[in-house]
Scaffold this motif. Structure first.
Motif, PDB file in Angstrom:
ATOM      1  N   UNK A   5       1.253  22.849  -5.357  1.00 23.59           N
ATOM      2  CA  UNK A   5       1.584  21.589  -4.685  1.00 23.59           C
ATOM      3  C   UNK A   5       0.296  20.793  -4.489  1.00 23.59           C
ATOM      4  N   UNK A   6       0.098  19.757  -5.309  1.00 24.57           N
ATOM      5  CA  UNK A   6      -1.147  18.995  -5.301  1.00 24.57           C
ATOM      6  C   UNK A   6      -0.857  17.502  -5.325  1.00 24.57           C
ATOM      7  N   UNK A   7      -1.860  16.725  -4.916  1.00 25.49           N
ATOM      8  CA  UNK A   7      -1.723  15.275  -4.889  1.00 25.49           C
ATOM      9  C   UNK A   7      -2.895  14.638  -5.623  1.00 25.49           C
ATOM     10  N   UNK A   8      -2.587  13.664  -6.460  1.00 24.74           N
ATOM     11  CA  UNK A   8      -3.602  12.856  -7.136  1.00 24.74           C
ATOM     12  C   UNK A   8      -3.133  11.410  -7.140  1.00 24.74           C
ATOM     13  N   UNK A   9      -4.005  10.525  -6.715  1.00 20.11           N
ATOM     14  CA  UNK A   9      -3.685   9.100  -6.658  1.00 20.11           C
ATOM     15  C   UNK A   9      -4.149   8.453  -7.956  1.00 20.11           C
TER      16      UNK A   9
ATOM     17  N   UNK B 277       5.325  23.237 -11.367  1.00 16.37           N
ATOM     18  CA  UNK B 277       4.196  22.721 -10.603  1.00 16.37           C
ATOM     19  C   UNK B 277       4.625  21.408  -9.962  1.00 16.37           C
ATOM     20  N   UNK B 278       4.295  21.235  -8.694  1.00 15.33           N
ATOM     21  CA  UNK B 278       4.859  20.154  -7.902  1.00 15.33           C
ATOM     22  C   UNK B 278       3.780  19.119  -7.593  1.00 15.33           C
ATOM     23  N   UNK B 279       3.611  18.191  -8.530  1.00 14.99           N
ATOM     24  CA  UNK B 279       2.633  17.133  -8.368  1.00 14.99           C
ATOM     25  C   UNK B 279       3.242  16.039  -7.497  1.00 14.99           C
ATOM     26  N   UNK B 280       2.673  15.866  -6.334  1.00 16.67           N
ATOM     27  CA  UNK B 280       3.230  14.941  -5.350  1.00 16.67           C
ATOM     28  C   UNK B 280       3.229  13.528  -5.922  1.00 16.67           C
ATOM     29  N   UNK B 281       4.378  12.886  -5.871  1.00 14.92           N
ATOM     30  CA  UNK B 281       4.517  11.539  -6.431  1.00 14.92           C
ATOM     31  C   UNK B 281       4.676  10.470  -5.362  1.00 14.92           C
ATOM     32  N   UNK B 282       5.122  10.849  -4.174  1.00 16.97           N
ATOM     33  CA  UNK B 282       5.305   9.863  -3.108  1.00 16.97           C
ATOM     34  C   UNK B 282       5.177  10.539  -1.758  1.00 16.97           C
ATOM     35  N   UNK B 283       4.928   9.723  -0.745  1.00 15.93           N
ATOM     36  CA  UNK B 283       4.786  10.261   0.604  1.00 15.93           C
ATOM     37  C   UNK B 283       4.309   9.186   1.549  1.00 15.93           C
ATOM     38  N   UNK B 284       3.758   9.570   2.705  1.00 19.96           N
ATOM     39  CA  UNK B 284       3.323   8.580   3.703  1.00 19.96           C
ATOM     40  C   UNK B 284       2.252   7.643   3.148  1.00 19.96           C
TER      41      UNK B 284
ATOM     42  N   UNK C 149       5.827  15.063   1.520  1.00 16.64           N
ATOM     43  CA  UNK C 149       5.042  15.038   0.289  1.00 16.64           C
ATOM     44  C   UNK C 149       5.969  15.375  -0.878  1.00 16.64           C
ATOM     45  N   UNK C 150       6.630  14.352  -1.403  1.00 15.79           N
ATOM     46  CA  UNK C 150       7.722  14.552  -2.352  1.00 15.79           C
ATOM     47  C   UNK C 150       7.210  14.693  -3.775  1.00 15.79           C
ATOM     48  N   UNK C 151       7.996  15.377  -4.588  1.00 11.47           N
ATOM     49  CA  UNK C 151       7.650  15.613  -5.983  1.00 11.47           C
ATOM     50  C   UNK C 151       8.929  15.739  -6.783  1.00 11.47           C
TER      51      UNK C 151
ATOM     52  N   UNK D 117       5.292   5.454  12.663  1.00 12.04           N
ATOM     53  CA  UNK D 117       5.861   4.965  11.405  1.00 12.04           C
ATOM     54  C   UNK D 117       5.036   5.488  10.236  1.00 12.04           C
ATOM     55  N   UNK D 118       5.715   6.046   9.241  1.00  6.70           N
ATOM     56  CA  UNK D 118       5.037   6.429   8.000  1.00  6.70           C
ATOM     57  C   UNK D 118       5.939   6.094   6.819  1.00  6.70           C
ATOM     58  N   UNK D 119       5.821   4.860   6.295  1.00 11.86           N
ATOM     59  CA  UNK D 119       6.629   4.462   5.137  1.00 11.86           C
ATOM     60  C   UNK D 119       6.291   5.312   3.913  1.00 11.86           C
ATOM     61  N   UNK D 120       7.325   5.803   3.229  1.00  6.86           N
ATOM     62  CA  UNK D 120       7.120   6.648   2.048  1.00  6.86           C
ATOM     63  C   UNK D 120       7.205   5.797   0.792  1.00  6.86           C
ATOM     64  N   UNK D 121       6.110   5.785   0.060  1.00  9.33           N
ATOM     65  CA  UNK D 121       5.969   4.952  -1.124  1.00  9.33           C
ATOM     66  C   UNK D 121       5.276   5.793  -2.196  1.00  9.33           C
ATOM     67  N   UNK D 122       5.512   5.468  -3.442  1.00 11.80           N
ATOM     68  CA  UNK D 122       4.841   6.189  -4.511  1.00 11.80           C
ATOM     69  C   UNK D 122       3.327   6.120  -4.360  1.00 11.80           C
ATOM     70  N   UNK D 123       2.673   7.272  -4.544  1.00 14.63           N
ATOM     71  CA  UNK D 123       1.216   7.302  -4.426  1.00 14.63           C
ATOM     72  C   UNK D 123       0.571   6.695  -5.669  1.00 14.63           C
ATOM     73  N   UNK D 124      -0.449   5.900  -5.449  1.00 17.82           N
ATOM     74  CA  UNK D 124      -1.192   5.276  -6.536  1.00 17.82           C
ATOM     75  C   UNK D 124      -2.543   4.857  -5.986  1.00 17.82           C
ATOM     76  N   UNK D 125      -3.413   4.454  -6.871  1.00 11.68           N
ATOM     77  CA  UNK D 125      -4.705   3.939  -6.445  1.00 11.68           C
ATOM     78  C   UNK D 125      -4.906   2.570  -7.070  1.00 11.68           C
ATOM     79  N   UNK D 126      -5.143   1.518  -6.289  1.00 13.23           N
ATOM     80  CA  UNK D 126      -5.283   1.572  -4.833  1.00 13.23           C
ATOM     81  C   UNK D 126      -3.951   1.822  -4.130  1.00 13.23           C
TER      82      UNK D 126
END
Length: 799
Positions: free
Chosen positions: A680-684, A724-731, A715-717, A269-278
């Protein structure tokens, strides 16, 4: 000179003292992972062992003591997150972040989450086990608020810590129920397209089910107006300002014994939710003589939404069903306080709300309710006009038993007890995935589904005056999509369209078949799955659909004017397997071309603003592959060129040329430099990290990352003009539960367990996550005790 030296010495001393004071202050804000604390209302001592990654393993004599301790340790790592989540539904974000969030607060207040919460809590049986354990959890949170250090975010925003209540739990559930919000982004926009462009344009989009796509199979032996586009714009703006992530999708599959090497069930299982910190999930392992669960908790909610023990495991994906409908209302021209129904004029209900705004005066606003729900006009500034549009949402219309459901599934001992709790989930719509030690596998789509008249499409704004476009009935849970121990020996969900079990379609905002097609292909070809093979599959970054799109478009591209380098890259693109490693050039060219193809197809009809809105819908995602195959689609023609009619080939050629030029502008003329890791990058992002000076202290990343939209490692964007594809949501986690070796099941979080920036567990999993690594979910008490990095002991208060 002596005076100058003395002054400098004094300044240096003050600076050193300030530094020492700052260190002491920062150290005082860290979570306490060891030591002894007194906790009110405990019946006996509770031991909390923290493992290498800061996950608490709570050993208690009673469930109440375990949940009370969970509340405390959850709060000391995630109180700020809890604070934000409880504020959304009751319109409390402006009090923290100021006037920019007023529109967002107005929108969420108009949904009626807080009022529905108050009615639900007032009707609760305070002696039920669910309420007793929830209150125990709240006792722990409030004990930390009283005795623990104040998180740094409270100092920076100037808000006070205040006690949590049952209302806060239900408000958090209400936000979860609303969070994917596709109806708001879709229905008004589709209505606008139909009204302004004509039905030929709306019919050319996949607004309903498509039998050509991969559907989830059931198995059970038993059974023309200006307002619409402004609604979409308003909701998009309100949701974009939310300082917490939204639920967007997910993958899950459960393999029956006949599909696994060791003859035991495996759940992924990998629920896809918007990335954020925390990050969204807080892991905790609770163990008592009567209850044990390794669970994933949302902030402020006591029972895990994902979990496992030695008997069973469960996970979630978003069902994506349609549980929100919009209705045109008609105001009485002779009495503006009334609206039309099939039986006469009804009176609007007027609701007044007050929003506290940081550093500003309170904002008072009023909106109207009809029998359908809130009238959205004038709730936000963009929504105005003569014709009222009301919103009907299942969540606020049905008795709320979601917390009873979460208690039930987390305490179930077997598949029968588990399934009995599921009909209590009325919203949000969830695909609940299940596997157990006895070899059962199952999937249920949980939601309060309803049947509409045959001729009614809920993808458009309905007529609220005639009574002819109202729900006919609610479906019994037995009519919901589901599969229990199917003969093909697995169940899965990837937010794609489910098949019918009740002789009807289930309206929804389903995602395209890309992930589902890949999952089914991989699962069907193999009958000896083990944990290692599943862990590779959950990281799969290959799209079987994207190369088909390249092939289809490539048939119509005239290459006579191409340069030698363009021909080389086009040839590589035609041979591309649809995979997304960091060094891929074809992946970069494909997505740059696809954006320009979408822009050249849709923007001339929709205009710049509506095109941006359209890019954010699931309708657009479903249209991409199908639309590419559509040779005669009406959208191909550019309405701004009067002397010719553009074709699919024209769009493909123009888009390739524009994409090539934009890549040269960004990275230079050498295509070998156009690699996926550069775009294609990710930042929380943390809400406080929006302040540039604080970004590096609160945000986590950025990192180049493999994967893309709509592959298993999703790794959606958002597409936009930047390229430029800044990842906004994913596992939001990756979990693999193997019942042949339950104590060595594995998982990972995107950043870390703690939401406290001064904790060593704030981001200690971030690079592991990017690399596709896992860690053990420990359950063996002896192993936990031996390897524990720290021990926190709660004792009954002597006060």
């Amino acid at each position: 000179m002596r005076i100058i030296k003395k002054v400098l010495l004094v300044l240096l001393t003050l600076l050193v003292l300030f530094g020492i004071g700052s260190l002491f202050f920062i150290n005082s804000l860290k979570p306490d992972y060891e030591g002894i604390k007194e906790l009110n209302m405990l019946s006996a001592q509770v031991n909390v062992h923290y493992d290498t990654y800061g996950i608490p393993h709570i050993f208690a004599e009673t469930e109440e003591d375990a949940f009370r301790s969970l509340g405390y340790v959850h709060a000391q790592d995630r109180l700020w997150q809890m604070e934000l989540l409880r504020r959304v539904g009751k319109g409390g974000l402006s009090e923290v972040f100021g006037k920019d969030l007023v529109t967002t607060d107005q929108f969420f207040l108009s949904l009626g989450i807080d009022e529905h919460t108050n009615k639900t809590v007032a009707a609760l049986d305070k002696n039920s086990e669910m309420v007793i354990l929830s209150e125990a959890y709240l006792d722990g949170i409030n004990a930390f608020i009283t005795d623990g250090p104040t998180p740094i975010e409270f100092y920076l925003t100037g808000i006070d810590k205040t006690p949590f209540s049952l209302e806060d739990i239900y408000n958090a559930v209400g936000y979860m129920a609303f969070s994917f919000a596709m109806a708001h982004k879709t229905d008004p926009l589709l209505t606008d397209i139909r009204n302004q462009l004509g039905e030929e344009y709306s019919n050319d989009l996949i607004t309903n089910s498509n039998k050509d796509f991969v559907w989830i199979k059931n198995y059970n032996k038993k059974i023309a107006d200006s307002i619409p586009s402004t609604i979409t714009a308003s909701v998009t703006e309100a949701l974009e300002k939310l300082p917490i992530p939204q639920f967007v999708g997910s993958n899950s599959w459960v393999l029956a014994p006949d599909k696994t090497k060791n003859g035991k069930v495996i759940l992924a299982n990998d629920p896809h939710i918007g990335f954020a910190q925390p990050s969204v999930w807080y892991e905790a392992h609770l163990s008592t003589p009567t209850y044990e669960k390794y669970g994933y908790h949302m902030a402020g909610i006591p029972f895990p939404l994902l979990g496992h023990d030695r008997n069973l495991a469960y996970g979630l994906t978003m069902f994506e069903n349609d549980d929100i409908d919009f209705y045109y209302e008609e105001t009485n021209p002779e009495d503006s306080t009334q609206y039309k129904t099939e039986s006469g004029w009804n009176s609007y209900e007027y609701v007044s709300k007050t929003i506290k705004v940081k550093d500003e005066s309170d904002v008072v606003f009023e909106y109207k309710n009809t029998r359908h729900g809130p009238v959205l006009n004038n709730i936000a500034n963009q929504i105005n006009g003569e014709r009222p549009v009301a919103m009907s949402w299942v969540y606020t219309k049905i008795e709320n038993e979601v917390m009873d459901a979460l208690y039930g599934i987390s305490h179930a001992k077997n598949i029968d007890e588990f399934s009995k709790a599921l009909p209590k989930i009325h919203a949000p719509g969830l695909n609940v995935m299940y596997g157990d030690a006895k070899g059962n596998v199952a999937w249920w789509a949980t939601a309060k589904l309803y049947q509409m008249p045959d001729s009614v499409s809920t993808k458009f704004i309905l007529d609220g005056t005639s009574g002819k476009q109202e729900p006919l009935r609610f479906l019994d849970f037995s009519e919901n999509p589901q599969a229990i121990n199917p003969p093909w020996n697995y169940v899965y969900s990837a937010n794609n369209q489910p098949d019918s079990i009740a002789g009807m379609l289930y309206p929804g905002y389903y995602l395209p078949e890309n992930r589902a097609k890949r999952i089914v292909t991989l699962l069907d070809e193999k009958d000896d799955w083990d944990k290692e093979a599943v862990s590779k599959m959950i990281l799969d970054v290959t799209s079987s659909v994207n190369p088909e799109i390249v092939t289809e478009f490539g048939k119509f591209v005239d290459v006579s004017s191409f340069s030698e380098e363009q021909l080389i890259q086009l040839d590589a693109l035609k041979n591309w397997k649809g995979n997304y490693p960091l060094e891929s050039v074809s992946a970069t060219i494909y997505h740059r071309c696809l954006y320009y193809a979408l822009k050249n197809t849709f923007e001339d009809e929709l205009g710049e603003e509506k095109f941006k809105q359209f890019l954010g819908t699931h309708i657009l995602k479903r249209h991409i592959a199908n639309g590419t195959r559509n040779k005669e689609g009406i959208w191909w023609d550019n309405i701004n060129t009067k002397d010719r009619i553009e074709t699919r080939g024209d769009i493909a050629l123009k888009s390739f040329a524009e994409a090539w030029q934009s890549l040269e502008n960004d990275f230079g003329p050498d295509p070998s430099k156009w690699t996926w890791d550069r775009v294609h990058t990710i930042e929380h992002g943390h809400p406080i990290g929006q302040v540039a000076a604080l970004r590096k202290y609160f945000n986590v990343g950025p990192f180049p990352i493999h994967g893309t939209r709509e592959v298993i490692n999703n790794m959606a964007f958002p597409y936009d003009s930047t390229g430029f594809y800044k990842v906004s949501s994913g596992p939001s986690t990756r979990r693999i539960i193997d019942f042949s070796d339950i104590e060595n099941s594995i998982s990972i979080l995107p950043t870390g367990q703690s939401g406290n920036p001064f904790s060593k567990h704030y981001k200690d999993q971030a690079e592991m996550f990017v690399k596709g690594e896992f860690r053990k979910m420990m359950m063996n008490k002896e192993e936990i005790s031996k390897t524990s990095t720290s021990l926190l002991i709660f004792r009954p208060s002597q006060k």
